[in-house]
Design a protein around this motif. Structure first.
Motif, PDB file in Angstrom:
ATOM      1  N   GLN A 133      49.309  38.667  50.587  1.00  0.00           N
ATOM      2  CA  GLN A 133      50.230  37.539  50.594  1.00  0.00           C
ATOM      3  C   GLN A 133      50.713  37.216  49.192  1.00  0.00           C
ATOM      4  N   GLU A 134      49.781  37.221  48.288  1.00  0.00           N
ATOM      5  CA  GLU A 134      50.175  36.902  46.916  1.00  0.00           C
ATOM      6  C   GLU A 134      51.161  37.926  46.396  1.00  0.00           C
ATOM      7  N   GLU A 135      50.940  39.137  46.789  1.00  0.00           N
ATOM      8  CA  GLU A 135      51.872  40.164  46.363  1.00  0.00           C
ATOM      9  C   GLU A 135      53.237  39.947  46.984  1.00  0.00           C
ATOM     10  N   THR A 136      53.167  39.537  48.238  1.00  0.00           N
ATOM     11  CA  THR A 136      54.436  39.237  48.888  1.00  0.00           C
ATOM     12  C   THR A 136      55.179  38.147  48.132  1.00  0.00           C
ATOM     13  N   GLY A 137      54.412  37.113  47.808  1.00  0.00           N
ATOM     14  CA  GLY A 137      55.025  36.027  47.064  1.00  0.00           C
ATOM     15  C   GLY A 137      55.619  36.520  45.759  1.00  0.00           C
ATOM     16  N   ARG A 138      54.917  37.366  45.117  1.00  0.00           N
ATOM     17  CA  ARG A 138      55.414  37.944  43.872  1.00  0.00           C
ATOM     18  C   ARG A 138      56.700  38.713  44.111  1.00  0.00           C
ATOM     19  N   HIS A 139      56.677  39.444  45.190  1.00  0.00           N
ATOM     20  CA  HIS A 139      57.882  40.200  45.507  1.00  0.00           C
ATOM     21  C   HIS A 139      59.050  39.276  45.761  1.00  0.00           C
ATOM     22  N   VAL A 140      58.760  38.200  46.512  1.00  0.00           N
ATOM     23  CA  VAL A 140      59.852  37.255  46.793  1.00  0.00           C
ATOM     24  C   VAL A 140      60.404  36.695  45.489  1.00  0.00           C
ATOM     25  N   ARG A 141      59.487  36.299  44.611  1.00  0.00           N
ATOM     26  CA  ARG A 141      59.950  35.729  43.346  1.00  0.00           C
ATOM     27  C   ARG A 141      60.771  36.730  42.576  1.00  0.00           C
TER      28      ARG A 141
END
Lengths: 154, 740
Positions: free
Chosen positions: B139-147
């Motif tokens: 999830q955190e990686e996803t968030g990073r990707h979104v950012r």
């Protein structure tokens, strides 16, 4: 008779005589008209200027006519100047002499010129004399407390 | 060797068996002794073993068992009683300990077992935590990707870059096989494939927008899984074998500028959406995870915002470009207009001056010619010449006036004048023409009309003359009536001139003049054009003076300058016409009245003094220079004198209004100065008037003067009166040629 009135009468008679003899004409009267409180010595200034100028011109004419080769154009120019000044002042007789002088210059008539130069000088000194006397009378009248009368125009 | 009594091991016949037993026992003992050692060793090694006591017991048990077996070794042969006792003791001990241990173990073993269970439990927990951590990391990686995606998308304001970047980054983050964006067409009825990840130039596939799958996607703001077979997902030709990966579609709202203004925009609106389709790689057996779907939704929203920003920027750039273009166009138009105005003014100024000079020459000489002896035909010709040139001069003046009026440089010359006289004068001028046409002209002045007024007499007369002249010109028979009266406030307002609000002021009054004629009239639709200059029309051309179209326009300007209003009423063709104008005039102070006398001629009062009039006198003769100076000083002028031509050149400026030049001197220097002054001051109203003073009466001088463009010639000697009248004439008419 009271001094002022006497002087007054003297002045009037004198100036009338000048006019009658043709020494001065109406132009002089016009000049006197221009003299007022803002310009109290107008006539005297102009007349003095006239004297200086005329004397200079007469000298020049004399010198020019004494040359070997008389430059009639120059002489004519001076005479023209003198004529102009005289007519501005109202020195009628000087004016007339100048006119005649001019025609001699144009004819390049040296004797005529010489003759008329003398004539011119005579007339000039006459008018100078007369004007100086006139001014003296005016001064006397003024110092006696009177005022210079206005001259009637012809 | 004797056989001794010591115990000797006897090796009976079944000695082999005994031997084996012997060895086994030995080894058992060995093992029994070493096992506790090992146990102790390993327990010492591990710190956490909680059952030491059990171990000791166990150890003891084992040791004793070993001892038993060891002692057994001695019992194979004949052994002494001691050995038998030791053996028995050992066996007894062993029995005790082993029973005790057995009993103890009953308690211990369940505990040991439970340790194992706990261990298993912990392992499970650890595995579970591992899993959860993996999830969080994802999830955190996803968030990073979104950012990162958002950053990429928002770092540019170019629409294409935004969309391209979105697709590229999404493809990379989610390891997609294909990613496509469908935009609505202009008509809004179809979706067109606009951008794809893998294909370079998507050729315009379109799908109609009303497909059910599309509606389904558009109606929800979540990412929706769709079938890989639906039209929007069929981007590549299916090559048969493989299983296409799962496809997800999400709507991207296309926001318009206006959307930002209303907060409570209803959901169901005319929003336009684009469709983003994402495909997982085929044959990968990958599934869309929830966090991936969330990522896609977030990205879609960000893209929407970025797109709208880009759209706003585009629009504002476009508007700014448009504005700049308009500015440039306006600027150049303004410059053109200015140039045109300047050119026109210069042209007018030059033309007017150039036209006036010969004009005046013609007029002057024609009038002189009239004075001489002429035959009747010649006289007629001269009169015609004079009339025509007067007309022309008037026209030139009119044009100049009008151009000055338009520049705003015309100023009224205010003075006190006799108002009644103006009317009478106009009447006198008009009477001859009117009587020829057998028209009756009647003048009615109200009794309360003041006799004297303050205003611009010349222009008032010009206006009146124009209006009355028109009336006379266009009336074939009948009568003309001129009325003048003081306008009271009710009559000041005219329904036709609603913007005219005269305000009664102290010391001023409004003069109202009505000129009524019984002539040809004007049709109502022509009336507005009457006052437009140069407007030509059958009826209008007739009504305007000189047919030039200027007369009434000039009147209107003059009347406006006098803070008034002028208009014409007519009931129609053939029904006559009434011209009405109202102007504002001042009431003179009482003391001035007595100074003025009735002047029966054209309005030239002359000024008694010319305060502040800047004059330059050029004369080489000192005496006559002083005399002229004195003369002018007496008249109140501001006099400067120069005695030579060069000085005159240097000194003359546009501040000097008049230059007096003595041209008696033989030689034409004075003329050069005149020419020079003309060259120096090209603008007519800047140039000083040049007057020659001459003692010669011949015509040659006069001709020369006129030729070089002097404005006047005066004969010397000049008296005070003469100078006064000369100056006033000069300033009035800007020209003076004395008859010599």
């Amino acid at each position: 008779m009271d001094a002022v009135t006497r002087l007054h009468r003297q002045l009037v008679d004198y100036s009338n005589s000048l006019f009658q003899e043709g020494i001065l004409d109406n132009q002089f009267g016009h000049l006197q008209q221009l003299q007022d409180e803002s310009n109290p010595d107008f006539v005297a200034e102009v007349v003095n200027l006239y004297f200086k100028d005329s004397e200079r011109l007469l000298n020049e004419i004399t010198v020019a006519l004494d040359q070997q080769n008389v430059d009639f154009t120059k002489v004519g120019g001076h005479v023209h100047q003198l004529k102009g000044s005289s007519s501005s002042i109202g020195a009628q007789r000087v004016n007339n002499v100048c006119t005649a002088f001019r025609s001699f210059c144009e004819e390049k008539n040296i004797e005529g010129c010489q003759q008329y130069l003398q004539h011119l000088k005579q007339e000039y000194y006459l008018v100078k004399n007369k004007l100086q006397t006139l001014f003296q009378l005016q001064q006397q009248l003024l110092s006696a407390g009177g005022s210079i009368p206005a001259y009637e125009m012809r | 060797m004797e056989s001794c009594n010591c115990i000797e091991p006897q090796w009976p016949a079944d000695e082999l068996l005994m031997k084996y037993q012997y060895i086994s026992d030995f080894f058992i003992a060995l093992a029994y002794f070493s096992i506790p050692l090992e146990l102790i060793y390993f327990v010492k090694k591990s710190a956490v073993f909680p059952y030491r006591w059990v171990l000791v017991q166990f150890g003891a048990f084992i040791v004793l068992c070993g001892a038993t077996h060891l002692i057994n070794l001695w019992t194979f042969n004949m052994h002494s009683r001691t050995v038998a006792i030791v053996m028995t003791t050992a066996k007894v001990l062993t029995a005790v300990v082993s029973c005790a241990t057995a009993l103890m173990l009953v308690h211990i073993i369940p505990d040991l077992l439970s340790v194992k269970t706990r261990e298993l439990f912990l392992k499970n927990k650890a595995a579970e935590l591992d899993r959860e951590m993996g999830l969080i990391r994802t999830q955190e990686e996803t968030g990073r990707h979104v950012r990162m995606l958002t950053h990429e998308i928002r770092s540019t304001l170019d629409r294409h870059t935004i969309l391209k970047t979105t697709l590229v980054e999404l493809g990379r983050t989610l390891a997609l096989e294909e990613c496509a964006l469908w935009m609505p067409t202009r008509t809004g009825l179809e979706l067109q494939l606009s951008y794809t990840l893998r294909q370079q130039n998507p050729v315009g596939y379109t799908v109609p927008i009303q497909l059910p799958v599309i509606n389904q996607v558009f109606s929800s703001n979540h990412a929706v899984k769709i079938s890989p077979n639906c039209p929007v997902a069929r981007l590549r030709p299916l090559a048969g074998k493989y299983m296409p990966g799962e496809v997800v579609a999400v709507r991207v709202p296309l926001l318009h500028l206006s959307n930002f203004q209303i907060n409570d925009w209803p959901e169901l609106s005319t929003k336009r959406y684009a469709l983003m389709v994402l495909m997982l790689p085929s044959d990968s057996a990958r599934q869309w995870h929830v966090h991936e779907l969330e990522l896609v939704e977030v990205v879609a929203d960000q893209v929407a915002v970025a797109l709208s920003h880009a759209a706003i920027l585009e629009e504002s750039m476009r508007a700014r470009d448009l504005l700049m273009q308009q500015n440039i166009a306006l600027d150049s138009a303004r410059r053109e207009a200015e140039t045109a105005i300047r050119a026109r003014n210069d042209f007018l100024a030059v033309m007017n001056h150039e036209m006036r000079t010969p004009m005046h020459a013609i007029i002057a000489l024609s009038s002189l010619l009239q004075e001489t002896e002429l035959t009747p035909e010649q006289r007629l010709m001269v009169e015609t010449i004079l009339k025509s040139s007067n007309l022309l001069a008037t026209l030139i003046n009119d044009v100049l006036d009008l151009s000055r009026l338009e520049d705003g440089s015309l100023q009224l010359q205010i003075g006190t004048f006799n108002l009644h006289a103006v009317f009478r004068e106009v009447l006198n001028l008009i009477k001859p023409i009117a009587s020829v046409k057998k028209l009756l002209v009647a003048l009615n002045l109200a009794p309360d009309l003041p006799e004297y007024a303050v205003g611009d007499e010349k222009r008032l007369m010009q206006t009146l003359l124009n209006v009355v002249g028109n009336a006379v010109k266009f009336t074939k028979e009948g009568n003309i009536s001129i009325t003048g009266f003081v306008a009271k406030s009710e009559s000041l307002r005219d329904s036709r001139a609603p913007e005219f609000f005269p305000v009664p002021i102290e010391n001023h009054f409004y003069l109202r003049v009505q000129v009524k004629d019984s002539g040809s009239g004007i049709s109502p639709q022509d009336i507005p054009n009457l006052f437009t200059k140069f407007a030509q029309n059958q009826a209008i051309a007739l009504r305007n003076s000189s047919g030039s179209g200027l007369g009434l326009a000039i009147c209107k300007r003059f009347v406006n300058l006098m803070e008034g209003h002028i208009w014409i009423e007519s009931e129609g063709l053939g029904k006559g016409c009434t011209a009405i104008f109202i102007v504002k005039l001042g009431i003179p102070e009482h003391s001035n009245d007595s100074n003025l006398s009735f002047i029966p001629k054209m309005p030239v009062h002359g000024q008694t003094n010319f305060p502040g009039l800047k004059v330059l006198v050029m004369d080489e003769n000192g005496v006559s220079r002083s005399v002229t100076k004195g003369l002018l000083l007496h008249l109140g002028c501001d006099v400067m004198t120069v005695s030579s031509v060069e000085e005159c050149f240097r000194v003359v400026s546009h501040e000097h209004q008049v230059v007096f030049m003595d041209v008696c001197v033989p030689g034409i220097d004075g003329y050069e100065v005149a020419v020079h002054i003309h060259d120096k001051f090209t603008r007519r109203h800047e140039r000083p008037l040049i007057v020659a003073l001459t003692g010669s009466t011949d015509n040659l001088t006069k001709d020369n003067c006129m030729r070089v463009g002097m404005d006047g010639v005066i004969l010397k000697p000049v008296s005070l009166e003469k100078m006064r009248s000369v100056l006033s004439d000069l300033l009035e008419h800007r020209v003076l040629f004395e008859s010599m």
